[in-house]
Design a protein around this motif. Structure first.
Motif, PDB file in Angstrom:
ATOM      1  N   THR A  71      29.116  -3.925  -4.217  1.00 41.47           N
ATOM      2  CA  THR A  71      28.259  -4.880  -4.928  1.00 41.47           C
ATOM      3  C   THR A  71      29.059  -5.627  -5.982  1.00 41.47           C
ATOM      4  N   TYR A  72      28.908  -6.936  -5.976  1.00 40.50           N
ATOM      5  CA  TYR A  72      29.591  -7.817  -6.927  1.00 40.50           C
ATOM      6  C   TYR A  72      28.565  -8.433  -7.867  1.00 40.50           C
TER       7      TYR A  72
ATOM      8  N   ALA B  10      25.617  -7.979  -2.339  1.00 36.08           N
ATOM      9  CA  ALA B  10      26.071  -6.792  -1.610  1.00 36.08           C
ATOM     10  C   ALA B  10      26.935  -7.247  -0.440  1.00 36.08           C
ATOM     11  N   VAL B  11      28.058  -6.582  -0.264  1.00 39.25           N
ATOM     12  CA  VAL B  11      28.961  -6.863   0.844  1.00 39.25           C
ATOM     13  C   VAL B  11      29.061  -5.606   1.689  1.00 39.25           C
ATOM     14  N   TRP B  12      28.914  -5.755   2.985  1.00 35.74           N
ATOM     15  CA  TRP B  12      28.760  -4.598   3.866  1.00 35.74           C
ATOM     16  C   TRP B  12      29.977  -3.689   3.924  1.00 35.74           C
ATOM     17  N   SER B  13      31.176  -4.245   3.898  1.00 33.01           N
ATOM     18  CA  SER B  13      32.350  -3.410   4.136  1.00 33.01           C
ATOM     19  C   SER B  13      33.480  -3.748   3.180  1.00 33.01           C
ATOM     20  N   SER B  14      34.468  -2.851   3.149  1.00 32.47           N
ATOM     21  CA  SER B  14      35.624  -3.017   2.270  1.00 32.47           C
ATOM     22  C   SER B  14      36.836  -2.392   2.931  1.00 32.47           C
ATOM     23  N   LYS B  15      38.021  -2.939   2.629  1.00 36.50           N
ATOM     24  CA  LYS B  15      39.269  -2.375   3.132  1.00 36.50           C
ATOM     25  C   LYS B  15      39.893  -1.418   2.111  1.00 36.50           C
TER      26      LYS B  15
ATOM     27  N   GLY C  54      28.866  -2.209  -8.810  1.00 30.18           N
ATOM     28  CA  GLY C  54      29.885  -2.798  -9.667  1.00 30.18           C
ATOM     29  C   GLY C  54      31.284  -2.757  -9.090  1.00 30.18           C
ATOM     30  N   THR C  55      31.448  -3.186  -7.857  1.00 36.04           N
ATOM     31  CA  THR C  55      32.791  -3.383  -7.323  1.00 36.04           C
ATOM     32  C   THR C  55      33.528  -4.333  -8.252  1.00 36.04           C
ATOM     33  N   TYR C  56      32.816  -5.332  -8.729  1.00 38.42           N
ATOM     34  CA  TYR C  56      33.262  -6.158  -9.846  1.00 38.42           C
ATOM     35  C   TYR C  56      32.044  -6.452 -10.700  1.00 38.42           C
ATOM     36  N   GLY C  57      32.183  -6.320 -12.005  1.00 37.41           N
ATOM     37  CA  GLY C  57      31.072  -6.530 -12.917  1.00 37.41           C
ATOM     38  C   GLY C  57      30.393  -5.212 -13.277  1.00 37.41           C
TER      39      GLY C  57
END
Length: 232
Positions: A37-38, A22-27, A119-122
């Motif tokens: 989530t990747y 899990a990554v907290w933020s995105s641009k 699934g931001t990727y995957g």
């Protein structure tokens, strides 16, 4: 700390090692403020995993993976049409993971009060259901897509053809379908309101229509762009 490991273990698809991060933020201006989530192979650079077909562990049989190749001049699989730029998010997250930058964390605590993009990727169906159950237990909402199917309460089926969409509808799924033009959208679908064609009326974080059958709404459709990739 910019993220955390939620799961590390075998893939539901082929039993090979994967990791969910899990990554907290995105641009990403389309998705807006969502917990990303990747799902990655834990042992292979994501570019190599794609090039050599090892990404089946995280993407199953998705046609947008392309065709595996041994061509030394190619960085990725032949004919890959996935919208994800492998040299950006997936590679950055993988490198941070290998460098030990992401601690293991409780998915329930990570997802609490957040809007989650599975699934931001995957494909989320690669990981055990309990991971997502915990992540979403106290979340404010989510979006999730799977070519594999998965739990219809959680996932939209990613459909590349009308026939695939119709089969999913008959099985009780809502779909996120790629169309060539707005004119192809059926009465059972609506145009993605965060899309360029809809004038970017909202963001995924604000909309949350792509939450499987947990959302009582029509299926979603979005026009394909340029090379055949959908842009999120």
């Amino acid at each position: 700390m910019s993220g955390a490991v939620l799961y590390q273990g075998p893939s539901n698809f082929d039993g090979k090692p994967i990791v969910v991060i899990a990554v907290w933020s995105s641009k990403n201006s389309k998705t807006g403020d969502m917990l990303q989530t990747y799902i990655l192979r834990s042992d292979i650079d994501p570019r190599d995993a794609n090039k050599y077909g090892e990404d089946e562990s995280i993407c199953d049989q998705c046609q947008h993976r392309g065709t595996p190749t041994l061509d030394p001049t190619k960085a990725l699989a032949e004919g890959r049409t996935c919208y994800v730029n492998m040299g950006q998010g997936p590679l950055i997250v993988y490198n941070e993971f290998k460098a030990g930058k992401y601690p293991v964390a409780d998915p329930r605590a990570v997802g609490a009060g957040r809007r989650v993009r599975i699934g931001t990727y995957g494909d989320g169906a690669a990981a055990p259901d309990y991971v997502w159950d915990e992540l979403l237990a106290e979340a404010e909402g989510h979006t999730a897509y799977s070519h594999n199917g998965g739990d219809p309460r959680r996932y939209m089926v990613s459909a590349d053809t009308l026939a695939q969409a119709q089969a999913a509808w008959a099985s009780g799924y809502r779909t996120f379908r790629i169309v060539r033009s707005v004119g192809e959208i059926r009465h059972t679908e609506v145009l993605c309101p965060a899309s360029k064609e809809a004038g970017h009326k909202t963001t995924c974080a604000a909309c949350l229509l792509c939450g499987g059958t947990s959302v009582q709404a029509k299926s979603i459709a979005i026009p394909v762009h340029g090379s055949g990739a959908v842009h999120f």
